[in-house]
Design a protein around this motif. Sequence first.
Motif, PDB file in Angstrom:
ATOM      1  N   PHE A  96     -76.595 -36.971  41.799  1.00 52.90           N
ATOM      2  CA  PHE A  96     -76.679 -35.562  41.421  1.00 52.90           C
ATOM      3  C   PHE A  96     -75.894 -35.295  40.135  1.00 52.90           C
ATOM      4  N   ALA A  97     -74.647 -35.767  40.110  1.00 54.43           N
ATOM      5  CA  ALA A  97     -73.817 -35.534  38.933  1.00 54.43           C
ATOM      6  C   ALA A  97     -74.357 -36.271  37.715  1.00 54.43           C
ATOM      7  N   GLU A 144     -77.001 -34.199  36.128  1.00 55.71           N
ATOM      8  CA  GLU A 144     -76.391 -33.081  35.398  1.00 55.71           C
ATOM      9  C   GLU A 144     -75.683 -33.574  34.132  1.00 55.71           C
ATOM     10  N   MET A 179     -78.015 -33.751  31.403  1.00 59.20           N
ATOM     11  CA  MET A 179     -78.319 -32.430  30.857  1.00 59.20           C
ATOM     12  C   MET A 179     -77.194 -31.892  29.973  1.00 59.20           C
ATOM     13  N   ARG A 180     -75.978 -32.423  30.157  1.00 60.18           N
ATOM     14  CA  ARG A 180     -74.823 -31.861  29.464  1.00 60.18           C
ATOM     15  C   ARG A 180     -74.324 -32.753  28.338  1.00 60.18           C
ATOM     16  N   ASP A 181     -74.173 -34.044  28.618  1.00 60.65           N
ATOM     17  CA  ASP A 181     -73.465 -34.908  27.683  1.00 60.65           C
ATOM     18  C   ASP A 181     -74.343 -35.903  26.941  1.00 60.65           C
ATOM     19  N   TRP A 207     -80.944 -32.697  27.937  1.00 60.26           N
ATOM     20  CA  TRP A 207     -81.560 -31.549  28.625  1.00 60.26           C
ATOM     21  C   TRP A 207     -83.052 -31.517  28.342  1.00 60.26           C
ATOM     22  N   ALA A 211     -84.790 -23.765  43.789  1.00 57.80           N
ATOM     23  CA  ALA A 211     -83.355 -23.586  43.516  1.00 57.80           C
ATOM     24  C   ALA A 211     -82.495 -24.492  44.400  1.00 57.80           C
ATOM     25  N   TYR A 218     -80.721 -27.747  43.318  1.00 57.33           N
ATOM     26  CA  TYR A 218     -79.481 -27.773  42.540  1.00 57.33           C
ATOM     27  C   TYR A 218     -78.269 -27.698  43.464  1.00 57.33           C
ATOM     28  N   ILE A 219     -78.500 -27.814  44.773  1.00 53.87           N
ATOM     29  CA  ILE A 219     -77.406 -27.979  45.731  1.00 53.87           C
ATOM     30  C   ILE A 219     -77.376 -29.465  46.082  1.00 53.87           C
TER      31      ILE A 219
END
Lengths: 442, 289
Positions: A76-77, A80, A83-85, A90, A273, A276-277
Amino acid sequence: MSEHESTYVPKTGVEKWLDTRLPIIRFGADYMSLPTPRNLNYWWTFGGILALCLMTQIVTGIVLAMHYTPHVDMAFASVERIMRDVNGGWLIRYVHANGASMFFIAVYLHMLRGLYYGSYKAPREMIWIIGCVIFFLMIATAFLGYVLPWGQMSFWGAEVITNLIGAIPVIGEPILIWLRGGPAIDNATLNRFFSLHYLLPFAILGCVVLHLWALHSAGQNNPVGILIPKDRTKKDMLPFHPYFTLKDGFAIILFLLLFAIFVFYQPNALGHADNYIPANPLQTPAHIVPEWYMLPFYAILRAIPDKFGGVVAMFSAIGVLFVLPWLDTSKVRSMRYRPTMRSFFFIFLVVGVGLGWCGGQLPDAPVIPGFGGVVLLDGNLNSYLWLTRLFTAYYFLFFLVIMPFVGLKETPLPIPATISEPVLTGADAMPALAPASPEKKG
Amino acid sequence: MTMKITVSMTRLIASAAVAVGLLAAAPALAAGGAAHPRSGGFSFEGPFGGYDQGQLQRGYKVYQEVCAACHSMNLMHYRNLGDRHGPFWNPKYPNPNDNPVVKALAAEVQVPDIDSETGEPIQRDATPADKFRSPYPNATAAAAGNGGAAPPDLSVMAKARHDGANYIYSLLSGYRAAPAGLQIRDGQHYNPYMAGDLTPFWTGDKHHVPEGGFIAMPPPLRNGQVTYDDGSPQTVDQYAKDVAAFIAWTSEPKMVERKQAGFGVILFLLIFAGVTYASYRRVWKGVAH
């Protein structure tokens, strides 16, 4: 088309050298000059669009795999983090996630086009069957891919779908454990799903090659649906390039516009949605739903009160497509000349969308809120359960009863002898059916 | 056979289409749903909307002083605060690790570490490279400290709920006294925006079950609780809006880049579509098809 004469003349020394050893330039040149029925309309552009979709998914997927970590504690991380680094991560991830939806939009339209214009009939059965294999592989690949971000819907979707295998009598349970790599969905499951998600797209690619090979061997169908006689090739055909490269190209750009709107402005609209949990095996989401493109089949699964029966129905819904060429008894390919069958086709279209809608609803929820309804057997008639059953019944009736029966009984409209000459008898009164101007129909 | 059947079939299709339309119009949730979130009127809505930097700074303050006591943000690093379009972005410091504001904000926080000489656990000042400090050492401790359920990580909360930012704003500012007739469970609080079904706990009129659900988090915000230095109202409503905007940013830190890139991509595709269509028309000119 296989007998399409090569017009390629190697010009330079290198080309001549290569042409006797590996005639790959000739292959490309012949493809470009391939005679193509001149009356192909925009519904025929989805083949090119799908090729683009597959390549987009493979290229973005390879980059994503460089940054993704297939571990239950980190998946999961890691998504993400992409998408961020990761530079442009993204974009790559949103293109890949939305690309799956775009792929299915295109494949459904492509299949419906084949259904409407009878593209599955002799001599094109193999094109259709390979297409069905591709569709099945696409569903499997999309399901595997949806598990990888390891969100709540990933985990619980995997739970629900793998459990279906367990419904098979006797051998179900051992197969289930073998598939999951253990008694429950865990790290072993995620690892093998990642491996298979990377593998299957290349199986699809291989099938696409076969699909195109079969297509060029049997020749393209066309909106009129007649086979084009050899002596009319000059009159009724146009070279693929520049005529259809431009037409396909224009359609591809319009498709990319739709794609871009989702990627850049609504990147999460087609997802859920809950994904994203982070996955939590101890907490079941209130409402487990697959991605939109699986909803019609999910609805069919839930329509059957028996679990194993539901699994059989769901797989049969795809399986029935494989034998479609032999279920359709009509001599006429295009539904343009089959008004009765065409009406059943449009009902099928509504039913298909309806099944998708039902798949996203709770089975017990009332279809018309505030209206009581009557209980029949295990559910209220005014519930999605019974609406789904109605639609499911039509889905199978359409293929297994309507298609063989109507093909034998209906009187088709007069069919033009060639695709470029109007029908002389009676059909002139119906300009919408005139084969020479398919564009006017939109 | 054909013509008559066609007419009746067309009518059937039309009525089927109408029926499907009616179904689509029916609300998805009949009973026991949550109240529809109120709009926070956020600057980042719409195809051109970006983040309001002042609001993000206030939101960070609310998060840091209130939410961070219980909620982690494991996907965030202090350096992210100085990222482009982030709350403390300063074009003078393209590398946010050099941004003095970010350095100072990080240094205000103590994070656990291992002493590289002795191997003993220590506490030290955070640097921009550190992750946001978690309020609990592990998930078990977080659950134990909060009646058995760990407070959820807030990093992507705006993507993890439908209508994320408006939902967070509505939930945080939407606490109200439970309606008479609702049996509140121990350690739970009524909130009309929380998902759930209150039917089992409702002793009043069966056809008027209140909207919303129970939430373990007590109302976290009070008027005047966080001091703003930019003159913004120090109210629960404003705090809720600001922290919702902050969480929207932590959930989608690349949203502004995404929308800007999208504008260029779509403009290019429109022009390309026009050029391609013109050449298509030209090539096909005079070709009957």
